[in-house]
Each structure stands twice: as C-alpha cells, then as structure tokens.
Design a protein around this motif. Structure first.
Motif, PDB file in Angstrom:
ATOM      1  N   ILE A 138     122.860  10.291  47.605  1.00  0.00           N
ATOM      2  CA  ILE A 138     122.575  10.654  48.989  1.00  0.00           C
ATOM      3  C   ILE A 138     123.029   9.568  49.964  1.00  0.00           C
ATOM      4  O   ILE A 138     123.306   9.827  51.145  1.00  0.00           O
ATOM      5  CB  ILE A 138     121.061  10.943  49.153  1.00  0.00           C
ATOM      6  CG1 ILE A 138     120.821  11.848  50.372  1.00  0.00           C
ATOM      7  CG2 ILE A 138     120.263   9.662  49.267  1.00  0.00           C
ATOM      8  CD1 ILE A 138     121.168  13.271  50.133  1.00  0.00           C
ATOM      9  N   SER A 139     123.156   8.340  49.488  1.00  0.00           N
ATOM     10  CA  SER A 139     123.521   7.218  50.348  1.00  0.00           C
ATOM     11  C   SER A 139     124.982   7.244  50.759  1.00  0.00           C
ATOM     12  O   SER A 139     125.402   6.465  51.642  1.00  0.00           O
ATOM     13  CB  SER A 139     123.222   5.891  49.642  1.00  0.00           C
ATOM     14  OG  SER A 139     121.853   5.791  49.332  1.00  0.00           O
ATOM     15  N   ASP A 140     125.787   8.113  50.128  1.00  0.00           N
ATOM     16  CA  ASP A 140     127.213   8.172  50.448  1.00  0.00           C
ATOM     17  C   ASP A 140     127.493   8.916  51.744  1.00  0.00           C
ATOM     18  O   ASP A 140     128.654   8.977  52.190  1.00  0.00           O
ATOM     19  CB  ASP A 140     127.985   8.854  49.317  1.00  0.00           C
ATOM     20  CG  ASP A 140     127.989   8.026  48.044  1.00  0.00           C
ATOM     21  OD1 ASP A 140     127.764   6.798  48.144  1.00  0.00           O
ATOM     22  OD2 ASP A 140     128.198   8.593  46.950  1.00  0.00           O
ATOM     23  N   TYR A 141     126.476   9.462  52.380  1.00  0.00           N
ATOM     24  CA  TYR A 141     126.702  10.337  53.532  1.00  0.00           C
ATOM     25  C   TYR A 141     126.149   9.714  54.809  1.00  0.00           C
ATOM     26  O   TYR A 141     125.148   8.995  54.805  1.00  0.00           O
ATOM     27  CB  TYR A 141     126.058  11.707  53.287  1.00  0.00           C
ATOM     28  CG  TYR A 141     126.618  12.396  52.062  1.00  0.00           C
ATOM     29  CD1 TYR A 141     127.786  13.146  52.142  1.00  0.00           C
ATOM     30  CD2 TYR A 141     125.998  12.254  50.823  1.00  0.00           C
ATOM     31  CE1 TYR A 141     128.311  13.760  51.016  1.00  0.00           C
ATOM     32  CE2 TYR A 141     126.516  12.860  49.684  1.00  0.00           C
ATOM     33  CZ  TYR A 141     127.672  13.614  49.789  1.00  0.00           C
ATOM     34  OH  TYR A 141     128.206  14.217  48.677  1.00  0.00           O
ATOM     35  N   THR A 155     111.395  15.023  46.907  1.00  0.00           N
ATOM     36  CA  THR A 155     112.094  13.802  46.465  1.00  0.00           C
ATOM     37  C   THR A 155     113.281  13.488  47.361  1.00  0.00           C
ATOM     38  O   THR A 155     113.444  12.364  47.853  1.00  0.00           O
ATOM     39  CB  THR A 155     112.556  13.952  45.012  1.00  0.00           C
ATOM     40  OG1 THR A 155     111.425  14.209  44.177  1.00  0.00           O
ATOM     41  CG2 THR A 155     113.262  12.688  44.547  1.00  0.00           C
ATOM     42  N   ILE A 156     114.136  14.503  47.579  1.00  0.00           N
ATOM     43  CA  ILE A 156     115.342  14.241  48.370  1.00  0.00           C
ATOM     44  C   ILE A 156     115.020  13.973  49.836  1.00  0.00           C
ATOM     45  O   ILE A 156     115.650  13.135  50.477  1.00  0.00           O
ATOM     46  CB  ILE A 156     116.352  15.415  48.220  1.00  0.00           C
ATOM     47  CG1 ILE A 156     117.731  14.960  48.712  1.00  0.00           C
ATOM     48  CG2 ILE A 156     115.894  16.661  48.968  1.00  0.00           C
ATOM     49  CD1 ILE A 156     118.832  15.921  48.341  1.00  0.00           C
ATOM     50  N   LEU A 157     113.978  14.641  50.362  1.00  0.00           N
ATOM     51  CA  LEU A 157     113.591  14.394  51.743  1.00  0.00           C
ATOM     52  C   LEU A 157     113.031  12.987  51.913  1.00  0.00           C
ATOM     53  O   LEU A 157     113.340  12.290  52.899  1.00  0.00           O
ATOM     54  CB  LEU A 157     112.558  15.428  52.196  1.00  0.00           C
ATOM     55  CG  LEU A 157     113.092  16.842  52.469  1.00  0.00           C
ATOM     56  CD1 LEU A 157     111.949  17.824  52.657  1.00  0.00           C
ATOM     57  CD2 LEU A 157     113.991  16.833  53.680  1.00  0.00           C
ATOM     58  N   SER A 158     112.251  12.538  50.966  1.00  0.00           N
ATOM     59  CA  SER A 158     111.713  11.177  51.021  1.00  0.00           C
ATOM     60  C   SER A 158     112.840  10.156  50.944  1.00  0.00           C
ATOM     61  O   SER A 158     112.824   9.120  51.632  1.00  0.00           O
ATOM     62  CB  SER A 158     110.719  10.952  49.877  1.00  0.00           C
ATOM     63  OG  SER A 158     109.630  11.841  49.986  1.00  0.00           O
ATOM     64  N   ASP A 159     113.827  10.461  50.093  1.00  0.00           N
ATOM     65  CA  ASP A 159     114.983   9.567  49.941  1.00  0.00           C
ATOM     66  C   ASP A 159     115.779   9.467  51.241  1.00  0.00           C
ATOM     67  O   ASP A 159     116.196   8.387  51.664  1.00  0.00           O
ATOM     68  CB  ASP A 159     115.866  10.082  48.806  1.00  0.00           C
ATOM     69  CG  ASP A 159     116.735   8.983  48.216  1.00  0.00           C
ATOM     70  OD1 ASP A 159     116.450   7.795  48.489  1.00  0.00           O
ATOM     71  OD2 ASP A 159     117.701   9.313  47.505  1.00  0.00           O
ATOM     72  N   ILE A 160     116.006  10.621  51.889  1.00  0.00           N
ATOM     73  CA  ILE A 160     116.759  10.648  53.160  1.00  0.00           C
ATOM     74  C   ILE A 160     116.056   9.822  54.220  1.00  0.00           C
ATOM     75  O   ILE A 160     116.674   8.986  54.899  1.00  0.00           O
ATOM     76  CB  ILE A 160     116.947  12.103  53.630  1.00  0.00           C
ATOM     77  CG1 ILE A 160     117.887  12.855  52.692  1.00  0.00           C
ATOM     78  CG2 ILE A 160     117.484  12.145  55.059  1.00  0.00           C
ATOM     79  CD1 ILE A 160     117.948  14.351  52.969  1.00  0.00           C
ATOM     80  N   LEU A 161     114.758  10.029  54.371  1.00  0.00           N
ATOM     81  CA  LEU A 161     114.015   9.328  55.415  1.00  0.00           C
ATOM     82  C   LEU A 161     113.867   7.845  55.107  1.00  0.00           C
ATOM     83  O   LEU A 161     113.921   7.002  56.010  1.00  0.00           O
ATOM     84  CB  LEU A 161     112.649   9.979  55.602  1.00  0.00           C
ATOM     85  CG  LEU A 161     112.657  11.442  56.082  1.00  0.00           C
ATOM     86  CD1 LEU A 161     111.241  12.000  56.146  1.00  0.00           C
ATOM     87  CD2 LEU A 161     113.335  11.557  57.437  1.00  0.00           C
ATOM     88  N   ALA A 162     113.682   7.514  53.823  1.00  0.00           N
ATOM     89  CA  ALA A 162     113.527   6.111  53.444  1.00  0.00           C
ATOM     90  C   ALA A 162     114.823   5.326  53.684  1.00  0.00           C
ATOM     91  O   ALA A 162     114.787   4.157  54.077  1.00  0.00           O
ATOM     92  CB  ALA A 162     113.106   6.009  51.981  1.00  0.00           C
ATOM     93  N   ASN A 184     105.896  19.888  58.371  1.00  0.00           N
ATOM     94  CA  ASN A 184     104.862  19.167  59.109  1.00  0.00           C
ATOM     95  C   ASN A 184     104.374  17.944  58.347  1.00  0.00           C
ATOM     96  O   ASN A 184     104.035  16.906  58.951  1.00  0.00           O
ATOM     97  CB  ASN A 184     103.678  20.090  59.413  1.00  0.00           C
ATOM     98  CG  ASN A 184     104.068  21.227  60.359  1.00  0.00           C
ATOM     99  OD1 ASN A 184     105.088  21.161  61.030  1.00  0.00           O
ATOM    100  ND2 ASN A 184     103.243  22.277  60.388  1.00  0.00           N
ATOM    101  N   ASN A 185     104.350  18.036  57.017  1.00  0.00           N
ATOM    102  CA  ASN A 185     103.883  16.928  56.192  1.00  0.00           C
ATOM    103  C   ASN A 185     104.818  15.719  56.228  1.00  0.00           C
ATOM    104  O   ASN A 185     104.418  14.617  55.852  1.00  0.00           O
ATOM    105  CB  ASN A 185     103.695  17.383  54.743  1.00  0.00           C
ATOM    106  CG  ASN A 185     102.481  18.293  54.594  1.00  0.00           C
ATOM    107  OD1 ASN A 185     101.543  18.219  55.393  1.00  0.00           O
ATOM    108  ND2 ASN A 185     102.494  19.154  53.577  1.00  0.00           N
ATOM    109  N   LEU A 186     106.075  15.934  56.675  1.00  0.00           N
ATOM    110  CA  LEU A 186     107.017  14.811  56.761  1.00  0.00           C
ATOM    111  C   LEU A 186     106.652  13.854  57.896  1.00  0.00           C
ATOM    112  O   LEU A 186     107.094  12.707  57.919  1.00  0.00           O
ATOM    113  CB  LEU A 186     108.446  15.333  56.978  1.00  0.00           C
ATOM    114  CG  LEU A 186     109.056  16.135  55.831  1.00  0.00           C
ATOM    115  CD1 LEU A 186     110.431  16.670  56.245  1.00  0.00           C
ATOM    116  CD2 LEU A 186     109.192  15.273  54.580  1.00  0.00           C
TER     117      LEU A 186
END
Length: 696
Positions: free
Chosen positions: A343-346, A363-370, A389-391
C-alpha cells in the motif's frame, strides 16, 4: 554672468535699515568717555564698522535674494552606436571588422570629437557605455537602443545618430516602429554581406523542456537551405553517447524549408543533453548554424493512484477514464479481495464503497491512515456507514434506516482548495443527481466543502463532496454513487468529457500533492539559455513554520570541470534572492548552506546553461531595413568603407549647430557664506579696536 539684488519687500525698506544702523552706531559712540583721549578718525572707523555690521544684519531681515543669469553654449551631441552582435562576424569579412574597420571607426570618432561632443554606445542583447568590438552579443535589440537614447539624451542637443549594423534583429520590435520620437538625422554604416551564400541551417527546434521517465517525447526540427536546389543532406540526433536518429532530406528550391518530426524515449532521469546536427555542404562557409544543442529535464514525478473497489460498478470505469488522460498519474485498479501489493507504493488511494457491508477492510484502512496516504472515499449503497464512522476521520453519518436521496450538486463559493472556474461550476450544478445517503451528517470545522446537496430543488447544508485533514493527512469524500452519470452528461451536454475529466483530476491532484514541509526551500530553474540571468530564490522557516530571514545563506556553484563559484544571498522583506547573472554554456551543480535553530542545513541541485546560436540563423545582412531607417529619419546610408563621406556629411549639415541658452538662478542672500564671514569680520575688528583703544 550677471546678477541683480531683490527682496521680498520693497527696497525702500533698505533706507530704514540704513537709518536704524546709523542711529544705533551714533548713539553707541556719541558720548563714550572711554575714547576722549584718542583721535576722532579712530572713533569714526569703529563707528563705520558697527554701522556696517548692523546694517547688514537688519538688511537680512528683508529676505534679500540674488538673481544670477548664466549663459551656456551646448555643442551638438553626436551618438555613435555600434552593433556588437555575433552576426557581424558571420560574414566572409570577419577579420576586417576586428582590424581595419575598428581603426576607421575610431578615426571617425576622433575627428568628429574635434567639433562636437561624441558618445559611443554598444548594443546587442544589452546596452553598454563603450564599444569593445568583440561582437559577442547573442541577440540584437534595436528597440532597446532607441529607448536607451531617449532615456539618456532626451534633453540634450543631439546633432545626429550614427548606427553601424547589419540590419538583423531577433529581439524587440521592428526598428522602423521604434523611431517615432527621433527629431534628428539618423545615419547608417551598413555592415555585413547582402549576398545569399550557400548555407544549411537548423532554423528551429520545437520541444518540451520536461519529459517523464519511460515516456516518448516529440521533437520537431526545421531545416532551412539557401542556394542548394536539388541537393540533399542528412539530419542526425545524438545523445551524449549514441546516434538516436538519422534522416536524409532533399531540397527542391534555393530557399527550401524541411520539417522533420520524431519521437525520442526518455530513458534517464535528470538533465539530458541532445545534439542535432545537419551535414554541411562542401561550399558552405558558415558551419555554426548546422548544429544545435537542447536540454530536457527528465523527471519521474508521476503520482501512483490506486482504485480499490468492493464490487464492479460504472463509477469505477468513469474515474479510470478521467485519470487516464493525465500523464502525471499512473492509475491501477484492483478488487479489494484480489489486492496483494504494498500500500505504501501509492500516492493516492480511491476507495469505492469501502468499507462495505460485506467487508469492513479494517486492516487495509488502518494501514492507509497509519501511513498517512491520501484517500478519497466514494460512498454508495454498499457502504458500511458504521465502519466508516468508527474510523473517526472527522466525518460521520447517523442513519435510523438506510435511505438515499437523489441529490444534485451546487458549488459552495467559499471553497478555495483548488480553482473552480465558471464553466466547471456550471457543469457541476447542471449534472445528473447522485444517490446520497439520507441521514445526519457531521463533519469537523476544518472541513472544506466543494459542493452541497440540492434535494428536489431545495438547497441544503449537507455536503456532497468535501475534503478534510486527518492526522495531517488529506482525505476526501464523494458522498453518493452515480458519478458515471456526470461523465455521460459532460459528453451529452458539451460534446466532450473534458469538464468531467478536469473535475476528477483536480480532486486527485489536490489529494496526491505532497506539501513541501522543508524548513529550507530553494527555487531555481533547471534550464537557462546562454544570455539569461541565473536567479535563485530561497525561504527559511522556523520550527513553527514561519518565514524568517535572520540567518545568512551561502551557495557554492560547481561547473562540470570543477570550477567553484561562491556567493551569498541578498535578503528581501522576509526571504532571500540571488542573481548571479549570465553563465557560460554547460552543466552546473550547487550546494546552498544555512542554519536553522543553530543546526546546519543544505539544499542541493543542478541546472544547465544551453548554448544560444540565434545570431547564426540568418547571416544575410538586411540593408533594406537600414536604408528605410535612414531615409525616414532625415539621414542617409553609407557603406562600410565610407567613413570620410559620413564624416563630411555630418560636418556639412547646417542644422547641426551649438545651442546658446540662459539659466536663471535665485539664491538667498543669507545663505552666502561670504556675507556671514563679512559680518563676523566687521564685529571682530570692531571688538579688537575697542580692546586696543581701552573700551574693554
């Protein structure tokens, strides 16, 4: 020189000053017992000194003025202007202009200086106060010459202007349109060769200064040939090591133009040099214009965009089509279930109806935001609003039941993140409605709303497209599905997808753009022409990211052969600027150094100076334009060897005469130091005599 005396009051008041001075001195010396034993002439002398001093002091009260009338004679001014451009030496008589011509010009100047005031001006790319006969200027600008003469000598008695040139110009306006303010004769010394020689030249090279790594970039070459009918030659293109292109061309006339179009591939990052060469004819004398060097900055600045979707949808194709027209973006599309890359390549991730009712994608949403990757959420009927909403991104939708409204868009005029022109605003507000979730919208006060919802013709405050920042990371929301209808509407209404593509790309570019948070920012162009000044600009930000220019900035510039040039930046209001002027053609690197909070920081980079051979493009002298200039301005044209004829013509012109004029000046009498010292002397001598004669 003559002068008269005047005052602000009637000169009859001077009689009062005389009376006051006489009365004061008389009373002062009338019955002074201290002078009984001295002779009367000594008393009269002291009386006279006191009388004179008091009169002058009282006379000053009348504010006397001295009027002077000065007569001046101004000799005629003859201006000699020499074309110092390279084209002068491209004729077959190049050695003549370095030797015999220079001697003849200096002789003309000296002979005219015996009768007139003479000034010399060199012109070309710039104006100089002297003539060095180097013929090295890269451009010729007549309009700058005439403007400079008007600025410097508009109030002088100009007798004549002599221009020595070949009539070729490549900067500024046509010289015939620059002589409207001339009211004196203009004489021409016609230089250069008017005969058309056999010559092949690269007339023009058209290209973009920037290319993207891995892409092909266009190159268009225009070749001009004179007196070479029914001949042929070869055009070559090289990089630093290899020949990249070659083509044979034929000339069908004695004034032929051939256009060659090609594409080259950008294979290396950085400033890349390309060399264009045309094979010369055996009888050709001017070979300078047979070659050209260009520099292209090859960058790998494309932003990678990932589109992840929950399930196939027409919106995805519309978004893909819009992003594909932008060469700065590289777009990849994956189903969430099949995505297995890093995901870091983008630089930007577009999530279509993710998180969904079937996949929270935690998992992927947490990774994007982190990892602080900019993200654009596109919501729809498959979206899980509870998971969104939980994000806790600062935006949420509260729903009692799952309902959707057909919502048209209207633009919020307060939006400033990127420009929305009138055409784009009209398109957004006329486009088909999106299916937006019904509910209670909550968003932070840092959000910026691009457009709001209009439901059944009623404008609401609910956002339809908005942007925000979460933990210093950009986030966008399209709060409705059916954006594909906007693509169709764009083509149906305007016969083009351009407006839809423009909107999607503006959103993507804003989100993907990385904000430069460097505390030391230095800006300079990467490519300069040989006659262009190299200018650096810099900014220093403190820890609070506020502009601060209390520190000094030094810079070292290195040529390709390791010659070092060192400079210090000049401070502006709150930033820095450095103009290092013109540099020779070649590649240069630089290192700029400063301190921020006592810590040393540097900025490095490269730039290139491209050779300029515009003076070699046309070597046939244009004496017609010179003749028109002279005839239209009360002058005449002379060949390069007719110095004596030119001199005699100027000397015999009865209109070139000296001017006599008077200059009147007013000066306050009291400001004359002579009279101050005179009063001081009168009082001092009187005091000295009184001291000697026993009064003090």
């Amino acid at each position: 020189m003559g002068f008269t005396l005047d005052t602000e009051y009637s000169l009859w008041f001077a009689l009062i000053c005389l009376a006051v001075a006489f009365l004061y001195a008389f009373l002062f010396y009338r019955n002074d017992d201290k002078f009984k034993d001295i002779s009367s002439w000594k008393i009269r002398l002291m009386f006279l000194l006191r009388f004179s001093a008091v009169f002058l002091i009282s006379f000053f009260l009348l504010s006397p003025l001295i009027k002077t009338n000065n007569k001046f004679i101004e000799k005629p001014l003859i201006i000699l202007a020499q074309d110092n451009s390279e084209s002068i030496l491209h004729s077959k008589d190049s050695s003549f202009y370095k030797t015999e011509y220079r001697i003849g010009f200096e002789k003309l100047k000296n002979e005219l200086a015996q009768k007139y005031d003479v000034v010399s001006i060199g012109f070309g790319a710039t104006i100089s106060d002297s003539i060095d006969f180097s013929f090295t200027d890269k451009r010729t600008n007549y309009s700058a010459l005439f403007s400079e003469i008007e600025s410097r000598y508009s109030n002088r008695n100009i007798g004549a202007l002599v221009i020595a040139s070949d009539g070729l110009y490549n900067e500024g306006v046509n010289p015939q349109y620059s002589t409207n303010n001339i009211n004196y004769p203009l004489y021409i010394l016609a230089l250069g060769d008017t005969s058309s020689q056999r010559d092949i030249m690269i007339k023009e090279v058209m290209y973009n200064n920037i290319a993207f790594l891995g892409n092909k970039f266009p190159l268009q070459i225009v070749v001009h040939a004179r007196e070479l009918k029914n001949t042929e030659t070869n055009v070559h293109v090289y990089d630093s090591n290899h020949e990249l292109f070659s083509k044979k061309i034929n000339f069908k006339s004695d004034d032929a133009f051939e256009k060659i179009s090609l594409e080259l591939e950008a294979e290396k990052i950085g400033l890349q040099h390309y060399y264009i060469k045309v094979d010369a004819d055996k009888q050709e004398t001017n070979l300078v214009n047979n070659k050209r060097e260009i520099v292209i900055d090859v960058i790998d600045n494309r932003q990678k965009v990932l589109v992840l979707f929950n399930s196939p949808h027409p919106d995805i194709g519309a978004i893909k089509n819009a992003l594909s027209v932008n060469l700065n973006l590289e777009t990849e599309i994956y189903s969430l279930s099949k995505f297995d890359k890093n995901i870091s390549d983008y630089n930007l991730i577009i999530l279509h109806q993710i998180p969904s009712l079937t996949n929270a994608a935690t998992t992927i949403l947490s990774d994007i935001l982190a990892k602080k990757i900019p993200v654009l959420f596109v919501l729809g009927g498959q979206s899980s609003f509870a998971a969104l909403n939980n994000l806790k991104t600062g935006f949420s939708i509260g729903q009692v039941k799952t309902n959707f409204d057909e919502s048209q868009a209207y633009v919020d005029d307060k939006f400033t993140y990127f420009d929305i022109d009138s055409d784009l605003k009209e398109f957004i507000e006329k486009a088909s409605p999106l299916l937006a979730p019904y509910g209670d919208y909550k968003f932070s006060n840092t959000s910026s709303v691009l457009c709001k919802q209009k439901v059944k013709g009623v404008q609401t405050e609910k956002p339809l497209i908005l942007f925000d920042s979460y933990m210093n990371n950009k986030i966008g929301f399209i709060l409705g599905e059916g954006i594909w209808r906007w693509e169709i509407f764009s083509y149906k209404e305007y016969n083009t997808h351009e407006l839809f593509n423009r909107l999607i790309n503006k959103m993507a570019q804003y989100l993907a753009l990385k904000i430069n948070k460097n505390n030391f920012q230095l800006t300079v162009k990467k490519i300069f022409s040989e006659n262009e000044a190299v200018i650096f600009e810099a900014e220093i930000y403190n820890e609070s990211f506020e502009l601060n220019n209390s520190e000094e900035i030094g810079i070292d510039i290195f040529s390709s052969d390791s010659i070092k040039y060192s400079y210090n930046f000049n401070k502006t209001t709150n930033a820095y600027r450095l103009n290092i002027g013109n540099f020779p053609a070649g590649d240069y690197s630089y290192v700029a150094r400063t301190k921020i909070s006592e810590k040393p920081v540097t900025a490095k980079g490269k730039f290139s100076i491209v050779p300029l051979n515009i003076e070699a493009e046309n070597t046939v002298a244009n004496h017609k334009i010179l003749n028109d200039l002279a005839k239209n301005n009360m002058g005449d044209i002379f060949s390069v060897n007719e110095f004596d004829k030119l001199k005699n013509r100027i000397l015999s012109d009865e209109n070139i005469v000296s001017i006599e004029y008077n200059e009147k000046q007013l000066q306050d009498f009291i400001n004359l130091k002579l009279f101050f010292f005179l009063v001081l002397a009168l009082l001092s001598i009187e005091w000295f005599l009184r001291k000697c004669f026993g009064s003090y």
